[in-house]
Design a protein around this motif. Structure first.
Motif, PDB file in Angstrom:
ATOM      1  N   SER A  85      -5.127   5.701  -3.978  1.00 31.70           N
ATOM      2  CA  SER A  85      -6.108   4.809  -4.595  1.00 31.70           C
ATOM      3  C   SER A  85      -6.006   4.847  -6.109  1.00 31.70           C
ATOM      4  CB  SER A  85      -7.520   5.213  -4.166  1.00 31.70           C
ATOM      5  OG  SER A  85      -7.804   6.542  -4.593  1.00 31.70           O
ATOM      6  N   ASP A 142      -4.211  -4.556  -4.959  1.00 31.72           N
ATOM      7  CA  ASP A 142      -4.672  -5.702  -5.742  1.00 31.72           C
ATOM      8  C   ASP A 142      -3.769  -5.985  -6.944  1.00 31.72           C
ATOM      9  OD1 ASP A 142      -6.870  -6.072  -4.070  1.00 31.72           O
ATOM     10  OD2 ASP A 142      -8.108  -4.689  -5.234  1.00 31.72           O
ATOM     11  N   SER A 179      -7.664   5.423  -9.836  1.00 27.07           N
ATOM     12  CA  SER A 179      -8.709   6.253 -10.422  1.00 27.07           C
ATOM     13  C   SER A 179      -9.842   5.347 -10.902  1.00 27.07           C
ATOM     14  CB  SER A 179      -8.154   7.031 -11.604  1.00 27.07           C
ATOM     15  OG  SER A 179      -7.861   6.151 -12.688  1.00 27.07           O
ATOM     16  N   PRO A 180     -11.052   5.888 -11.060  1.00 25.79           N
ATOM     17  CA  PRO A 180     -12.163   5.068 -11.577  1.00 25.79           C
ATOM     18  C   PRO A 180     -11.814   4.398 -12.905  1.00 25.79           C
ATOM     19  CG  PRO A 180     -13.015   7.123 -10.695  1.00 25.79           C
ATOM     20  CD  PRO A 180     -11.517   7.245 -10.683  1.00 25.79           C
ATOM     21  N   LYS A 185      -9.762  -3.985 -13.581  1.00 21.57           N
ATOM     22  CA  LYS A 185     -10.749  -4.844 -12.918  1.00 21.57           C
ATOM     23  C   LYS A 185     -10.367  -5.183 -11.481  1.00 21.57           C
ATOM     24  CE  LYS A 185     -12.486  -6.944 -17.176  1.00 21.57           C
ATOM     25  NZ  LYS A 185     -11.773  -6.034 -18.092  1.00 21.57           N
ATOM     26  N   VAL A 186      -9.834  -4.200 -10.772  1.00 20.36           N
ATOM     27  CA  VAL A 186      -9.521  -4.340  -9.347  1.00 20.36           C
ATOM     28  C   VAL A 186      -9.949  -3.066  -8.639  1.00 20.36           C
ATOM     29  CG1 VAL A 186      -7.593  -5.940  -9.690  1.00 20.36           C
ATOM     30  CG2 VAL A 186      -7.165  -3.473  -9.640  1.00 20.36           C
ATOM     31  N   ASP A 187     -10.046  -3.133  -7.305  1.00 20.74           N
ATOM     32  CA  ASP A 187     -10.527  -2.005  -6.526  1.00 20.74           C
ATOM     33  C   ASP A 187      -9.426  -1.142  -5.930  1.00 20.74           C
ATOM     34  OD1 ASP A 187     -13.225  -2.745  -6.939  1.00 20.74           O
ATOM     35  OD2 ASP A 187     -13.091  -4.193  -5.293  1.00 20.74           O
ATOM     36  N   ALA A 188      -8.268  -1.748  -5.640  1.00 22.74           N
ATOM     37  CA  ALA A 188      -7.224  -1.026  -4.912  1.00 22.74           C
ATOM     38  C   ALA A 188      -5.865  -1.252  -5.540  1.00 22.74           C
ATOM     39  CB  ALA A 188      -7.199  -1.487  -3.452  1.00 22.74           C
ATOM     40  N   GLU A 240       0.851  -1.190   0.000  1.00 18.62           N
ATOM     41  CA  GLU A 240       0.000   0.000   0.000  1.00 18.62           C
ATOM     42  C   GLU A 240       0.883   1.235   0.000  1.00 18.62           C
ATOM     43  OE1 GLU A 240      -3.967  -1.469   2.455  1.00 18.62           O
ATOM     44  OE2 GLU A 240      -2.385  -0.363   3.519  1.00 18.62           O
ATOM     45  N   GLN A 251      -8.782   3.479 -13.940  1.00 19.94           N
ATOM     46  CA  GLN A 251      -7.867   2.373 -13.661  1.00 19.94           C
ATOM     47  C   GLN A 251      -8.605   1.177 -13.076  1.00 19.94           C
ATOM     48  OE1 GLN A 251      -5.180   4.728 -11.218  1.00 19.94           O
ATOM     49  NE2 GLN A 251      -3.488   4.311 -12.645  1.00 19.94           N
ATOM     50  N   GLN A 252      -9.559   1.443 -12.184  1.00 22.05           N
ATOM     51  CA  GLN A 252     -10.342   0.344 -11.610  1.00 22.05           C
ATOM     52  C   GLN A 252     -11.098  -0.414 -12.690  1.00 22.05           C
ATOM     53  OE1 GLN A 252     -12.738   2.436  -8.726  1.00 22.05           O
ATOM     54  NE2 GLN A 252     -11.344   1.930  -7.043  1.00 22.05           N
ATOM     55  N   GLN A 253     -11.646   0.320 -13.629  1.00 17.48           N
ATOM     56  CA  GLN A 253     -12.404  -0.305 -14.714  1.00 17.48           C
ATOM     57  C   GLN A 253     -11.469  -1.062 -15.655  1.00 17.48           C
ATOM     58  OE1 GLN A 253     -14.374   2.436 -17.368  1.00 17.48           O
ATOM     59  NE2 GLN A 253     -15.956   0.943 -17.916  1.00 17.48           N
TER      60      GLN A 253
END
Length: 272
Positions: A147, A163, A149-150, A157-160, A136, A152-154
């Protein structure tokens, strides 16, 4: 009273039986219990980091599994103490990260790696039986967790952020011998004692009960198994004697006395 079945030690099972696709359910159950999510092993892989060394046959057993999402699980059993074991964990995951990405591929294709380490010695200074490590990034001024960005999450396909990085699990199983209703503690009990009580409920242990009974081995397999156990015990006693000699040496005891008490040769003591 019915005789309780005897079960094969997990390190031997990993070396021989659990590499068979028909027995993947045992490993799947173990990983599912440890990670808290359903794991379905697609196949076992060969890697430079999990090749068996003929000179290291008693000390280390590795299995490298791939799940149906392409994530990698390096499971290692370590029987004897190793000072630089933390660094070895880092080396193992680093090798996998670089081995399983093709030259020229974008960094987003780097695989997620889980390093699962079952150790039968007192690693480090902690008193817990299970440790989890992940990466972290926190602000040095406000402690804020960095964290994704939205987008990057999309995309990934991970939340953090964590991951995306290898995760480490250390199970210090050697001294845990209390039966529990907690699934993970049931697994640790089995890893230490090679016993599966009748009321075991942890995923994979019912499969282990069916597949890992010593009585179901062929005579040749049983002979090889017991020979392995005897060699392992002998090496364990030798390592314990070296540790005793090391402590004697640090206390300033004369080498001749150390030789007398431990049976080690002068040249062996000099290398401690």
């Amino acid at each position: 009273m019915d005789k309780q079945p005897q079960y094969i030690r997990f390190d031997w099972a990993m070396r021989r039986l659990l590499r068979d696709k028909a027995n993947f359910g045992v490993l799947e159950g173990f990983l599912t219990t440890l990670l808290g999510k359903t794991i379905k092993i697609q196949k076992l892989l060969e890697s430079e980091s999990n090749q068996e060394d003929k000179d290291d046959k008693q000390n280390r057993v590795d299995v490298l599994a791939e799940d149906d999402k392409g994530e990698l699980y390096l499971i290692e059993v370590q029987n004897e103490s190793e000072l630089a074991y933390f660094q070895r964990m880092l080396f193992g995951t680093s090798k996998l990260v670089t081995e399983y990405i093709n030259r020229g591929e974008n960094y987003e294709h780097i695989r997620k790696v889980y390093s699962v380490n079952i150790v039968y010695f007192n690693l480090g200074g902690g008193t817990d039986i299970v440790y989890h490590g992940k990466t972290e990034f926190r602000g040095i001024h406000n402690g804020e967790l960095l964290s994704l960005s939205p987008f990057q999450q999309q995309r990934f396909k991970v939340d953090a952020v964590s991951d995306l990085y290898p995760e480490y699990f250390i199970l210090k199983v050697n001294d845990f011998n209390k039966w529990s209703k907690v699934p993970l503690e049931q697994w640790i009990y089995f890893l230490n004692t090679s016993e599966i009580p009748h009321d075991a409920t942890a995923p994979g242990l019912d499969e282990a009960r069916r597949k890992l009974q010593i009585d179901r081995m062929t005579p040749a397999e049983r002979n090889a198994y017991y020979r392995h156990r005897m060699e392992g015990r002998a090496e364990g006693r030798a390592e314990a004697m070296k540790e005793t000699a090391r402590k004697m040496k640090l206390s300033g005891m004369d080498n001749k006395l150390i030789m007398q008490f431990t049976g080690l040769k002068a040249e062996e003591i000099a290398l401690l």
